[in-house]
Scaffold this motif. Structure first.
Motif, PDB file in Angstrom:
ATOM      1  N   ALA A  17     -44.314  27.910  70.956  1.00 12.52           N
ATOM      2  CA  ALA A  17     -44.268  27.735  69.484  1.00 12.52           C
ATOM      3  C   ALA A  17     -43.085  28.484  68.689  1.00 12.52           C
ATOM      4  N   PRO A  18     -42.914  29.510  68.819  1.00  8.85           N
ATOM      5  CA  PRO A  18     -41.828  30.323  68.182  1.00  8.85           C
ATOM      6  C   PRO A  18     -40.758  29.535  67.877  1.00  8.85           C
ATOM      7  N   PHE A  19     -39.989  29.018  68.814  1.00  9.50           N
ATOM      8  CA  PHE A  19     -38.936  28.403  68.445  1.00  9.50           C
ATOM      9  C   PHE A  19     -38.869  26.764  68.585  1.00  9.50           C
ATOM     10  N   SER A  20     -40.090  26.414  68.540  1.00 14.97           N
ATOM     11  CA  SER A  20     -40.231  24.882  68.837  1.00 14.97           C
ATOM     12  C   SER A  20     -39.564  24.139  67.793  1.00 14.97           C
ATOM     13  N   LEU A  21     -39.139  24.344  66.531  1.00 19.03           N
ATOM     14  CA  LEU A  21     -38.594  23.515  65.743  1.00 19.03           C
ATOM     15  C   LEU A  21     -37.042  23.632  65.897  1.00 19.03           C
ATOM     16  N   ASP A  24     -34.296  22.603  70.972  1.00 17.56           N
ATOM     17  CA  ASP A  24     -33.222  21.852  71.318  1.00 17.56           C
ATOM     18  C   ASP A  24     -31.859  22.480  71.114  1.00 17.56           C
ATOM     19  N   GLU A  25     -31.735  22.677  69.926  1.00 19.28           N
ATOM     20  CA  GLU A  25     -30.403  23.270  69.273  1.00 19.28           C
ATOM     21  C   GLU A  25     -29.918  24.509  69.996  1.00 19.28           C
ATOM     22  N   LEU A  26     -30.967  25.400  70.295  1.00 19.37           N
ATOM     23  CA  LEU A  26     -30.554  26.753  71.175  1.00 19.37           C
ATOM     24  C   LEU A  26     -30.458  26.549  72.365  1.00 19.37           C
ATOM     25  N   ARG A  27     -30.947  25.566  72.946  1.00 19.40           N
ATOM     26  CA  ARG A  27     -30.567  25.216  74.480  1.00 19.40           C
ATOM     27  C   ARG A  27     -29.165  24.672  74.817  1.00 19.40           C
ATOM     28  N   LYS A  28     -28.487  24.557  73.352  1.00 29.48           N
ATOM     29  CA  LYS A  28     -27.056  23.965  73.738  1.00 29.48           C
ATOM     30  C   LYS A  28     -26.004  24.974  74.083  1.00 29.48           C
ATOM     31  N   ASP A  29     -26.440  26.160  73.976  1.00 26.04           N
ATOM     32  CA  ASP A  29     -25.325  27.079  74.055  1.00 26.04           C
ATOM     33  C   ASP A  29     -26.049  28.516  74.299  1.00 26.04           C
ATOM     34  N   PHE A  30     -25.385  29.525  74.485  1.00 27.59           N
ATOM     35  CA  PHE A  30     -25.695  30.777  74.677  1.00 27.59           C
ATOM     36  C   PHE A  30     -26.400  31.448  73.320  1.00 27.59           C
ATOM     37  N   VAL A  31     -27.444  32.322  73.332  1.00 27.51           N
ATOM     38  CA  VAL A  31     -28.084  32.649  72.225  1.00 27.51           C
ATOM     39  C   VAL A  31     -28.391  34.265  72.350  1.00 27.51           C
ATOM     40  N   TYR A  32     -27.996  34.868  71.341  1.00 26.55           N
ATOM     41  CA  TYR A  32     -27.998  36.348  71.014  1.00 26.55           C
ATOM     42  C   TYR A  32     -29.054  36.440  69.868  1.00 26.55           C
ATOM     43  N   GLY A  33     -29.972  37.371  70.037  1.00 30.85           N
ATOM     44  CA  GLY A  33     -30.808  37.918  68.929  1.00 30.85           C
ATOM     45  C   GLY A  33     -31.136  39.354  69.232  1.00 30.85           C
ATOM     46  N   ASN A  34     -31.479  39.894  67.832  1.00 26.94           N
ATOM     47  CA  ASN A  34     -32.039  41.233  67.769  1.00 26.94           C
ATOM     48  C   ASN A  34     -33.556  41.232  67.709  1.00 26.94           C
ATOM     49  N   LEU A  35     -33.996  41.898  68.645  1.00 24.21           N
ATOM     50  CA  LEU A  35     -35.508  42.127  68.759  1.00 24.21           C
ATOM     51  C   LEU A  35     -36.071  43.024  67.658  1.00 24.21           C
ATOM     52  N   GLU A  36     -36.994  42.667  66.922  1.00 27.32           N
ATOM     53  CA  GLU A  36     -37.531  43.708  66.074  1.00 27.32           C
ATOM     54  C   GLU A  36     -38.917  43.966  66.553  1.00 27.32           C
ATOM     55  N   GLY A  37     -39.120  45.096  67.088  1.00 26.37           N
ATOM     56  CA  GLY A  37     -40.153  45.764  67.490  1.00 26.37           C
ATOM     57  C   GLY A  37     -40.259  45.411  69.221  1.00 26.37           C
ATOM     58  N   ALA A  38     -41.214  46.303  69.800  1.00 35.18           N
ATOM     59  CA  ALA A  38     -41.138  46.325  71.296  1.00 35.18           C
ATOM     60  C   ALA A  38     -42.190  45.047  71.888  1.00 35.18           C
ATOM     61  N   LEU A  39     -41.654  45.013  73.079  1.00 37.98           N
ATOM     62  CA  LEU A  39     -42.783  44.078  73.561  1.00 37.98           C
ATOM     63  C   LEU A  39     -44.003  44.640  74.295  1.00 37.98           C
ATOM     64  N   CYS A  40     -45.024  45.025  73.368  1.00 33.87           N
ATOM     65  CA  CYS A  40     -45.924  45.849  73.865  1.00 33.87           C
ATOM     66  C   CYS A  40     -47.552  45.030  73.880  1.00 33.87           C
ATOM     67  N   ASP A  41     -48.259  45.169  74.608  1.00 34.91           N
ATOM     68  CA  ASP A  41     -49.636  44.535  74.341  1.00 34.91           C
ATOM     69  C   ASP A  41     -50.649  45.494  73.988  1.00 34.91           C
ATOM     70  N   GLU A  42     -50.256  46.709  74.170  1.00 36.29           N
ATOM     71  CA  GLU A  42     -51.143  47.714  73.566  1.00 36.29           C
ATOM     72  C   GLU A  42     -50.992  48.476  72.294  1.00 36.29           C
ATOM     73  N   PHE A  43     -49.998  49.206  72.380  1.00 29.77           N
ATOM     74  CA  PHE A  43     -49.452  50.121  71.346  1.00 29.77           C
ATOM     75  C   PHE A  43     -47.860  50.151  70.978  1.00 29.77           C
ATOM     76  N   ASP A  69     -37.983  30.815  76.618  1.00 25.73           N
ATOM     77  CA  ASP A  69     -38.080  29.482  76.372  1.00 25.73           C
ATOM     78  C   ASP A  69     -37.343  29.219  75.208  1.00 25.73           C
ATOM     79  N   GLY A  70     -36.796  30.112  73.972  1.00 22.12           N
ATOM     80  CA  GLY A  70     -35.956  29.974  73.279  1.00 22.12           C
ATOM     81  C   GLY A  70     -34.590  30.029  73.851  1.00 22.12           C
ATOM     82  N   ASN A  71     -34.320  30.172  75.025  1.00 21.42           N
ATOM     83  CA  ASN A  71     -32.933  30.409  75.543  1.00 21.42           C
ATOM     84  C   ASN A  71     -32.263  31.641  75.185  1.00 21.42           C
ATOM     85  N   PHE A  72     -32.767  32.578  74.735  1.00 24.33           N
ATOM     86  CA  PHE A  72     -32.178  33.988  74.308  1.00 24.33           C
ATOM     87  C   PHE A  72     -31.525  34.533  75.888  1.00 24.33           C
TER      88      PHE A  72
END
Length: 119
Positions: A17-21, A24-43, A69-72
């Protein structure tokens, strides 16, 4: 190459869902992003201090899978929303498990300054 700004994934249930729109565009090339927040389930300390005690997020593995899924291919972690030793290590482990390179945070200064090299 796509260089995107802040990526904030909270309460991801459907990893497609997050990159569904723009997937297709993101899968055409290399993708870099800045992650805002940790990947945490608890805290996530950032969310705790920003929203008050008791605030929880569900990001962990689903967030890492959504990035894949977003090709990052590379994620930056050097920002004010990634804090705390365990959240940083956990985030890095999830990204490593997804084969997503990362930079900007680490166990010490040298690790935090180490580049992410992607070919």
């Amino acid at each position: 190459m796509y260089l995107v700004g802040d990526v904030r994934l909270i309460n991801v249930e459907d990893v497609s869902a997050p990159f569904s729109l723009i997937r297709d565009e993101l899968r055409k090339d290399f993708v870099y992003g800045n992650l805002e927040g940790a990947l945490c389930d608890e805290f996530d300390p950032y969310e705790y201090y920003s929203h008050g005690p008791g605030f929880r997020v569900n990001v962990g593995m689903a967030g890492a899978e959504a990035l894949k899924d977003g090709n990052f291919r590379v994620i930056g972690l050097a920002n004010n929303a990634i804090m705390g030793g365990e959240p940083i290590r956990g985030t890095q482990a999830l990204l490593d498990g997804m084969g997503i390179a990362h930079m900007g945070a680490g166990a010490d200064g040298a690790a935090a300054r180490a580049p992410a090299i992607f070919e």
